[in-house]
Write an enzyme that holds these catalytic residues in place. Structure first.
Site, short mmCIF file in Angstrom:
data_model
loop_
_atom_site.label_atom_id
_atom_site.label_comp_id
_atom_site.label_asym_id
_atom_site.label_seq_id
_atom_site.Cartn_x
_atom_site.Cartn_y
_atom_site.Cartn_z
N GLY A 46 0.50 -1.34 -0.09
CA GLY A 46 0.17 0.00 -0.05
C GLY A 46 0.82 1.26 -0.12
CD GLN A 51 3.46 5.75 2.93
OE1 GLN A 51 2.43 4.77 2.16
NE2 GLN A 51 4.60 5.20 3.11
CB CYS A 88 5.24 2.09 7.31
SG CYS A 88 5.17 3.19 6.06
CG LEU A 89 6.47 0.94 0.79
CD1 LEU A 89 6.23 1.25 -0.70
CD2 LEU A 89 8.00 0.06 1.09
CG HIS A 130 -0.51 0.85 7.02
ND1 HIS A 130 1.24 0.30 8.13
CD2 HIS A 130 0.59 1.72 6.23
CE1 HIS A 130 1.67 1.44 7.64
NE2 HIS A 130 1.34 1.73 6.30
CD GLU A 131 -0.88 2.28 3.03
OE1 GLU A 131 -0.83 3.61 2.67
OE2 GLU A 131 -0.61 1.11 2.61
CG HIS A 134 1.01 7.37 5.52
ND1 HIS A 134 1.23 7.05 6.32
CD2 HIS A 134 0.09 5.34 5.73
CE1 HIS A 134 2.65 6.33 6.46
NE2 HIS A 134 2.26 5.47 5.92
NI NI Z 1 2.98 2.76 5.45
#
Ligand code: NI
Length: 150
Positions: A46, A51, A88-89, A130-131, A134
């Protein structure tokens, strides 16, 4: 399409609340395409617009069952709990247990502004949670119950 740079933990852009998308135009479509390409290139499941430095309510997810694009997503129902590891990226090298819903229903718009609902269970429900976090400036690091050494 282009791969965009992923903003890392510590950058204050990741702590901001994102604004809704109002224009469903070519610029949005390019962003969605780039976000998907970036997510696949980095092996993520995701990616949220902040991000890649864009403070708008846009996410892409692929938990192995195809690409899901969500514009202005909202969790309208959730139930159950899962306590699984996640990363997480934007937080390379960090991994930890977070409490997430086991089931979640999301209401969103597609890239052309059409509203739809989608249900997720397990990994997909976790990814929704999670997304969407963000988009409200919340990182999984803020919610970790226990870090796991990699
Ligand atoms: Ni993330």
């Amino acid at each position: 399409m282009a791969i965009r740079e992923v903003v890392k933990y510590g950058d204050e852009i990741l702590t901001k609340k994102c604004r809704p998308v109002e224009k469903f135009d070519e610029k949005l479509h390019t962003l969605l395409d780039d976000m998907a390409e970036t997510m696949y290139e980095k092996d993520g499941v995701g990616l949220a617009a902040p991000q890649v430095g864009i403070l708008r309510r846009i996410i892409v997810i692929d938990c192995g069952e195809g690409l899901i694009e969500l514009v202005n997503p909202e969790i309208i129902r959730q139930s159950g709990e899962q306590l699984e590891g996640e990363g997480c990226l934007s937080c390379p090298g960090k991994y930890g247990i977070v409490s997430r819903p086991m089931y979640a229903t999301v209401k969103a718009q597609d890239r052309n502004g059409k509203e739809f609902k989608i249900k997720g269970e397990g990994l997909l429900a976790k990814a929704f949670s999670h997304e969407i976090d963000h988009l409200d400036g919340i990182l999984f690091l803020d919610k970790v119950i226990e870090f796991i050494e990699q």
